[in-house]
Design a protein around this motif. Structure first.
Motif, short mmCIF file in Angstrom:
data_model
loop_
_atom_site.label_atom_id
_atom_site.label_comp_id
_atom_site.label_asym_id
_atom_site.label_seq_id
_atom_site.Cartn_x
_atom_site.Cartn_y
_atom_site.Cartn_z
N ALA A 234 28.94 25.97 6.75
CA ALA A 234 28.17 24.83 7.24
C ALA A 234 26.68 24.95 6.89
O ALA A 234 25.94 23.97 6.98
CB ALA A 234 28.32 24.72 8.76
N VAL A 235 26.24 26.12 6.47
CA VAL A 235 24.84 26.33 6.10
C VAL A 235 24.64 25.82 4.67
O VAL A 235 25.36 26.19 3.76
CB VAL A 235 24.44 27.81 6.20
CG1 VAL A 235 23.02 28.02 5.70
CG2 VAL A 235 24.58 28.31 7.63
N VAL A 236 23.65 24.95 4.50
CA VAL A 236 23.31 24.42 3.18
C VAL A 236 22.17 25.25 2.61
O VAL A 236 21.15 25.44 3.27
CB VAL A 236 22.90 22.93 3.27
CG1 VAL A 236 22.41 22.42 1.93
CG2 VAL A 236 24.04 22.10 3.81
N VAL A 237 22.37 25.76 1.40
CA VAL A 237 21.33 26.55 0.72
C VAL A 237 20.93 25.78 -0.53
O VAL A 237 21.71 25.65 -1.46
CB VAL A 237 21.83 27.96 0.36
CG1 VAL A 237 20.73 28.75 -0.34
CG2 VAL A 237 22.32 28.71 1.60
N ASP A 238 19.70 25.26 -0.53
CA ASP A 238 19.16 24.53 -1.68
C ASP A 238 18.31 25.47 -2.52
O ASP A 238 17.53 26.26 -1.99
CB ASP A 238 18.29 23.36 -1.22
CG ASP A 238 19.07 22.28 -0.50
OD1 ASP A 238 20.27 22.11 -0.80
OD2 ASP A 238 18.48 21.61 0.37
N VAL A 239 18.44 25.36 -3.83
CA VAL A 239 17.60 26.10 -4.76
C VAL A 239 16.77 25.07 -5.53
O VAL A 239 17.33 24.26 -6.27
CB VAL A 239 18.44 26.94 -5.75
CG1 VAL A 239 17.52 27.74 -6.67
CG2 VAL A 239 19.38 27.86 -5.01
N ILE A 240 15.46 25.12 -5.33
CA ILE A 240 14.57 24.13 -5.94
C ILE A 240 13.34 24.86 -6.49
O ILE A 240 12.72 25.65 -5.77
CB ILE A 240 14.11 23.07 -4.90
CG1 ILE A 240 15.32 22.39 -4.25
CG2 ILE A 240 13.20 22.04 -5.55
CD1 ILE A 240 14.96 21.49 -3.08
N ALA B 45 9.62 25.79 -7.20
CA ALA B 45 8.50 25.59 -6.28
C ALA B 45 7.71 24.32 -6.57
O ALA B 45 7.29 23.61 -5.65
CB ALA B 45 7.57 26.80 -6.30
N GLY B 46 7.52 23.98 -7.83
CA GLY B 46 6.77 22.79 -8.18
C GLY B 46 7.49 21.49 -7.91
O GLY B 46 6.88 20.42 -7.92
N ASP B 47 8.79 21.56 -7.63
CA ASP B 47 9.60 20.37 -7.40
C ASP B 47 9.96 20.14 -5.94
O ASP B 47 10.62 19.16 -5.61
CB ASP B 47 10.91 20.44 -8.21
CG ASP B 47 10.67 20.43 -9.70
OD1 ASP B 47 9.57 20.02 -10.14
OD2 ASP B 47 11.58 20.84 -10.44
N VAL B 48 9.55 21.05 -5.06
CA VAL B 48 9.91 20.93 -3.64
C VAL B 48 9.14 19.76 -3.03
O VAL B 48 7.92 19.68 -3.15
CB VAL B 48 9.60 22.24 -2.87
CG1 VAL B 48 9.81 22.05 -1.37
CG2 VAL B 48 10.47 23.37 -3.39
#
Length: 170
Positions: A32-38, A40-43
């Protein structure tokens, strides 16, 4: 629950570490935990995240600007769980082995629970002219000096720390 893993990476090495950390978090926390990888310049916004893992490549002893900017935004909108990492030392043994110049202040301002320094990768073919000149002056050999056992141990520890902090619990 949502976790942001973000990094500033000039040539991809630090982005690869961020992706690996995200994979370890996904494996170590409930589905149920969502882990986003973004990058740094696009956050965009950070307010919807319960935890942030922020890293940066280190050049000439400093974090990249995109990571420093994101750290300032995180510091301006506490509280949340924050951990930091840096990727940069190269060689065998990896040098330099000291913390990047501004990391102490970033740890304080973001209320980070910790910071880890990981060795990096050097591939001269990916470097610009100025970077090549610095590497030649330092007489550093090409190679991938990242220790994935150390990175994996930290990622697994992060998942356990997040779980103890209540991330992923109903």
């Amino acid at each position: 629950m949502r976790i942001l893993v973000s990094a500033a990476s000039r040539h991809g090495s630090t982005a690869e570490v961020a992706t690996r950390l995200a994979e370890l978090l996904r494996a170590g926390l409930p589905g149920a935990v969502v882990v986003d990888v973004i990058p740094a310049g696009d956050v965009g916004e950070t307010a919807s995240y319960d935890a942030v893992i922020l890293g940066s490549a280190v050049y000439l002893g400093r974090w990249l600007e995109d990571a420093r900017k994101l750290a300032r935004r995180i510091a301006a909108d506490p509280p949340r769980l924050v951990w930091l990492f840096s990727v940069g030392p190269i060689g065998d043994p990896p040098k330099p082995n000291e913390e990047p110049a501004e990391v102490g202040e970033i740890v304080r301002s973001t209320h980070a629970r910790g910071h880890r320094l990981f060795a990096g990768r050097l591939d001269r073919h990916r470097l610009g002219f100025g970077e090549k000149a610095v590497v030649m002056a330092l007489r550093v050999a090409d190679g991938d000096f990242r220790d994935y056992a150390v990175i994996d141990t930290w990622g697994t520890q992060l998942a356990a720390d997040l779980s103890r902090a209540g991330i992923g619990k109903p």
